[in-house]
Design a protein around this motif. Sequence first.
Motif, PDB file in Angstrom:
ATOM      1  N   PHE A  24      46.385  25.126  40.008  1.00  0.00           N
ATOM      2  CA  PHE A  24      45.919  26.079  41.218  1.00  0.00           C
ATOM      3  C   PHE A  24      47.206  26.072  42.245  1.00  0.00           C
ATOM      4  O   PHE A  24      46.964  25.451  43.062  1.00  0.00           O
ATOM      5  N   ARG A  25      48.179  26.562  42.774  1.00  0.00           N
ATOM      6  CA  ARG A  25      48.642  27.431  44.083  1.00  0.00           C
ATOM      7  C   ARG A  25      47.576  26.790  45.415  1.00  0.00           C
ATOM      8  O   ARG A  25      47.623  26.425  46.138  1.00  0.00           O
ATOM      9  N   HIS A  26      46.872  27.457  44.998  1.00  0.00           N
ATOM     10  CA  HIS A  26      45.613  28.029  45.867  1.00  0.00           C
ATOM     11  C   HIS A  26      44.406  27.507  46.076  1.00  0.00           C
ATOM     12  O   HIS A  26      43.985  26.463  45.412  1.00  0.00           O
ATOM     13  N   GLY A  27      43.597  26.813  46.481  1.00  0.00           N
ATOM     14  CA  GLY A  27      42.812  25.337  47.081  1.00  0.00           C
ATOM     15  C   GLY A  27      42.483  25.134  48.127  1.00  0.00           C
ATOM     16  O   GLY A  27      42.816  26.192  49.747  1.00  0.00           O
ATOM     17  N   ARG A  28      41.693  23.752  48.598  1.00  0.00           N
ATOM     18  CA  ARG A  28      41.823  23.787  50.283  1.00  0.00           C
ATOM     19  C   ARG A  28      42.948  23.541  50.587  1.00  0.00           C
ATOM     20  O   ARG A  28      42.712  23.719  52.033  1.00  0.00           O
ATOM     21  N   GLU A  29      43.717  22.839  50.199  1.00  0.00           N
ATOM     22  CA  GLU A  29      45.155  23.269  51.282  1.00  0.00           C
ATOM     23  C   GLU A  29      45.766  23.717  51.853  1.00  0.00           C
ATOM     24  O   GLU A  29      46.530  23.648  52.641  1.00  0.00           O
ATOM     25  N   LEU A  30      45.621  25.145  50.898  1.00  0.00           N
ATOM     26  CA  LEU A  30      46.401  26.592  51.313  1.00  0.00           C
ATOM     27  C   LEU A  30      45.271  26.945  51.146  1.00  0.00           C
ATOM     28  O   LEU A  30      45.059  28.159  48.956  1.00  0.00           O
ATOM     29  N   PRO A  31      44.535  27.491  51.470  1.00  0.00           N
ATOM     30  CA  PRO A  31      43.225  28.380  51.741  1.00  0.00           C
ATOM     31  C   PRO A  31      43.635  30.149  51.514  1.00  0.00           C
ATOM     32  O   PRO A  31      45.066  31.016  51.368  1.00  0.00           O
ATOM     33  N   LEU A  32      42.894  30.847  50.510  1.00  0.00           N
ATOM     34  CA  LEU A  32      43.823  32.501  50.895  1.00  0.00           C
ATOM     35  C   LEU A  32      43.117  32.848  51.607  1.00  0.00           C
ATOM     36  O   LEU A  32      42.663  33.113  52.799  1.00  0.00           O
ATOM     37  N   LYS A  33      44.103  34.254  51.746  1.00  0.00           N
ATOM     38  CA  LYS A  33      43.638  34.942  52.951  1.00  0.00           C
ATOM     39  C   LYS A  33      42.858  36.396  52.565  1.00  0.00           C
ATOM     40  O   LYS A  33      43.802  37.059  52.441  1.00  0.00           O
ATOM     41  N   THR A  34      42.073  36.556  52.719  1.00  0.00           N
ATOM     42  CA  THR A  34      40.561  37.441  52.464  1.00  0.00           C
ATOM     43  C   THR A  34      40.190  37.102  53.538  1.00  0.00           C
ATOM     44  O   THR A  34      39.048  35.868  53.945  1.00  0.00           O
ATOM     45  N   ASP A  35      40.108  38.401  53.339  1.00  0.00           N
ATOM     46  CA  ASP A  35      37.930  38.723  54.716  1.00  0.00           C
ATOM     47  C   ASP A  35      36.928  38.685  53.835  1.00  0.00           C
ATOM     48  O   ASP A  35      35.928  38.226  54.063  1.00  0.00           O
ATOM     49  N   LEU A  36      36.832  39.663  52.294  1.00  0.00           N
ATOM     50  CA  LEU A  36      36.070  39.921  52.117  1.00  0.00           C
ATOM     51  C   LEU A  36      36.366  40.090  50.394  1.00  0.00           C
ATOM     52  O   LEU A  36      37.433  40.281  50.098  1.00  0.00           O
ATOM     53  N   LEU A  37      35.687  38.579  49.984  1.00  0.00           N
ATOM     54  CA  LEU A  37      36.181  38.596  48.354  1.00  0.00           C
ATOM     55  C   LEU A  37      35.178  38.939  47.251  1.00  0.00           C
ATOM     56  O   LEU A  37      34.081  38.257  47.761  1.00  0.00           O
ATOM     57  N   ILE A  38      35.472  39.406  46.236  1.00  0.00           N
ATOM     58  CA  ILE A  38      34.090  39.616  45.353  1.00  0.00           C
ATOM     59  C   ILE A  38      34.601  39.160  44.229  1.00  0.00           C
ATOM     60  O   ILE A  38      35.487  39.870  43.555  1.00  0.00           O
ATOM     61  N   VAL A  39      33.850  38.593  43.419  1.00  0.00           N
ATOM     62  CA  VAL A  39      34.686  38.389  42.009  1.00  0.00           C
ATOM     63  C   VAL A  39      32.831  38.881  41.307  1.00  0.00           C
ATOM     64  O   VAL A  39      32.080  38.288  41.316  1.00  0.00           O
ATOM     65  N   ASP A  40      33.623  39.150  40.194  1.00  0.00           N
ATOM     66  CA  ASP A  40      32.541  39.906  39.186  1.00  0.00           C
ATOM     67  C   ASP A  40      32.465  38.830  37.624  1.00  0.00           C
ATOM     68  O   ASP A  40      33.592  37.972  37.769  1.00  0.00           O
ATOM     69  N   GLU A  41      31.235  39.044  37.032  1.00  0.00           N
ATOM     70  CA  GLU A  41      31.404  37.959  35.950  1.00  0.00           C
ATOM     71  C   GLU A  41      31.542  36.637  36.243  1.00  0.00           C
ATOM     72  O   GLU A  41      32.304  35.809  35.277  1.00  0.00           O
ATOM     73  N   VAL A  42      30.557  36.679  37.133  1.00  0.00           N
ATOM     74  CA  VAL A  42      30.391  34.416  37.268  1.00  0.00           C
ATOM     75  C   VAL A  42      30.223  33.971  36.136  1.00  0.00           C
ATOM     76  O   VAL A  42      30.535  32.653  36.464  1.00  0.00           O
ATOM     77  N   SER A  43      29.357  34.365  35.708  1.00  0.00           N
ATOM     78  CA  SER A  43      28.426  33.561  34.619  1.00  0.00           C
ATOM     79  C   SER A  43      29.618  33.137  33.688  1.00  0.00           C
ATOM     80  O   SER A  43      29.547  31.900  32.673  1.00  0.00           O
ATOM     81  N   MET A  44      31.181  33.944  33.815  1.00  0.00           N
ATOM     82  CA  MET A  44      31.923  33.670  32.647  1.00  0.00           C
ATOM     83  C   MET A  44      32.929  31.865  33.190  1.00  0.00           C
ATOM     84  O   MET A  44      33.684  31.380  32.811  1.00  0.00           O
ATOM     85  N   LEU A  45      32.799  32.276  34.710  1.00  0.00           N
ATOM     86  CA  LEU A  45      33.775  30.581  35.352  1.00  0.00           C
ATOM     87  C   LEU A  45      32.818  29.361  35.043  1.00  0.00           C
ATOM     88  O   LEU A  45      31.842  29.214  34.229  1.00  0.00           O
ATOM     89  N   ASP A  46      33.863  28.581  34.740  1.00  0.00           N
ATOM     90  CA  ASP A  46      33.607  26.980  34.057  1.00  0.00           C
ATOM     91  C   ASP A  46      33.158  26.346  35.877  1.00  0.00           C
ATOM     92  O   ASP A  46      33.434  27.098  37.355  1.00  0.00           O
ATOM     93  N   LEU A  47      32.968  25.673  35.741  1.00  0.00           N
ATOM     94  CA  LEU A  47      32.544  24.273  37.233  1.00  0.00           C
ATOM     95  C   LEU A  47      33.997  24.422  37.855  1.00  0.00           C
ATOM     96  O   LEU A  47      34.090  24.098  39.071  1.00  0.00           O
TER      97      LEU A  47
END
Length: 574
Positions: free
Chosen positions: A239-262
């Motif tokens: 992934f390009r984004h992460g701790r080193e390169l954070p996202l530029k967003t003020d409000l982030l909404i993530v749906d269907e989170v049950s499908m995300l892996d660790l």
Amino acid sequence: MSRFDFAALNRLPADLSDPFEQAVWRWTLAHGGDALLAERVARTARAEAAGDSCLALTGAQASRHGGTALDSQQLQQLRRSSLISDGGHIAPLVIDARQRLYFWRNWRHEQRISEQIVQALSTAADQAASESLEAALQQAFADSDPALDSLQRKAVRQALSRRLLILTGGPGTGKTRTVGRLIEAARRLHGETLQIHVAAPTGKAAQRLNMLFDRDANNVTAAQTVHRLLGFDPDTQRFRHGRELPLKTDLLIVDEVSMLDLGTLRTLLEAVPPSTHLVLMGDAEQLQSVTTGSVLDDIVQALEGIPDSPVVRLQHGFRSEHGLLPVFIAAQQGDAKALTRGADDLFAPISLRSCADLTQRDQRLHDWALQLIDQLSGAVTGQGEQDAARLLQAWQQQQLLCVLNEGPFGASEAALRIEARLREAWRVLPGTASFAGQAIMVRRNDYARGLFNGDLGVLLPDTSSRLRAWFADPMSSRLRSFATGDLPEHASACALTVHKSQGSEFPRVALLLPPDAESRVLSRQLVYTALTRARQRVEIWGDEAVLGAALARRSSRLGGLRDLLVQRCAALRG
Ligand SMILES: Nc1ncnc2c1ncn2[C@@H]1O[C@H](COP(=O)(O)OP(=O)(O)OP(=O)(O)O)[C@@H](O)[C@H]1O
């Protein structure tokens, strides 16, 4: 430093027949592990493949993946290996304080997720004055009944005044509407400069969000997959984004989170800047990710009910057509009797049809194919975009779901048989691979073409009579079309696994159960997820005993995330 244990090579435990488990076993021996460690590491690989993030070495769960509980001497022996850490230093493996064996990465994922969540709980958000917040809320919910939407208002208040909201609830409880109102209220409070992003684990789920939100009115960037948001590079698998390169967003909404892996949730949380308001939403009762962990369920279980909890659970079902609501509740509670109550009634929204052997299976598939042919009849002969749109819609009226992909009761076989009927009915020449009217599902993300795993397409000629595959465009109400030879890996969409159907809904759904009640893949979450794909009617094809066995088994994944969150939250308060 331990020496290579040559004798151990002859002692491969008989049940470690999987090539990957064997490779892990050999790797451990080659890196100085002894026979006991090699065997446990191979079982940890097996545990991970089954979705657990670790392997229990002691206690009742130790036999979960074929091993036996270790005594304290054996534990000591494992802990002495240079391959093992207690988490204090980097090593390939970790044994934690609860005697659970982890691959380093999974241990680290759980640590980082829990740290990030607790940090979000403890960080004050930039708050609007409470009067303006309440005013924005009043305006956003001006048209609805406060007696019914108090939890939705609470969720919006939480998301705007704190850094983290976990929003959960069954189908039709208003999760999507709530975040729509949240976006409205956030715009009123913070104006046009506020950067809002919406994402979901699959392209299909992201596409659905795009259709539900009024994005234009609220100036929201189109919903995208979490992988895309995080800048996933398929070549490096990073992934390009992460701790080193954070996202530029003020409000982030993530749906269907049950499908995300660790691993993906960890990257996402690390990529979210400390000032961002984050909403994680989904139905915690649904199936977990196809890979490791049960993140939403763990987070909800750990944080629901704690003082100042970030969890809001919506409970009121709003869909007026939802005669199925009692069915969903019964599935969630694992109550087979309540689930099938009234199923004999011709007008009931649920029916149960026996499907204990291949003859019955073929009969069910035959009947289903006839309904499909009827459903599609007016739409298969056209050409061009408009006709393709009609065909796509017709295909989305009913969907067959299977527990498994392979085997006689699996989705591949069922799809093959249904397609054979369609070919007959539409007089497709033998040997023709692709034919007009066919529905396909993309199996692999193709970033260049903007086609994603789970996207549904139909084949129909264009106005020059060339057969093309047509897909909905998440960015507009138009369709996109591709030459069939240009498509990424895909399969028939006549039958899908329950896993693949996550994030989609259909008016009518049939669920084909395998005849074996002992099948390990059967679980309450699986049945719940399948049934909640339906908006109007469901048919269950299978034996009552199999359905009962599935509902009785609430699958839980072994991992440490829930305990870590509980401990860290207690420490925060304490
Ligand atoms: N407070 C409310 N008052 C009136 N109607 C509502 C309210 N909340 C939700 N609804 C309606 O209920 C229906 C379902 O809402 P929504 O799609 O937001 O639910 P959901 O939880 O996201 O469901 P799913 O997970 O199935 O998409 C929509 O038609 C929505 O407009």
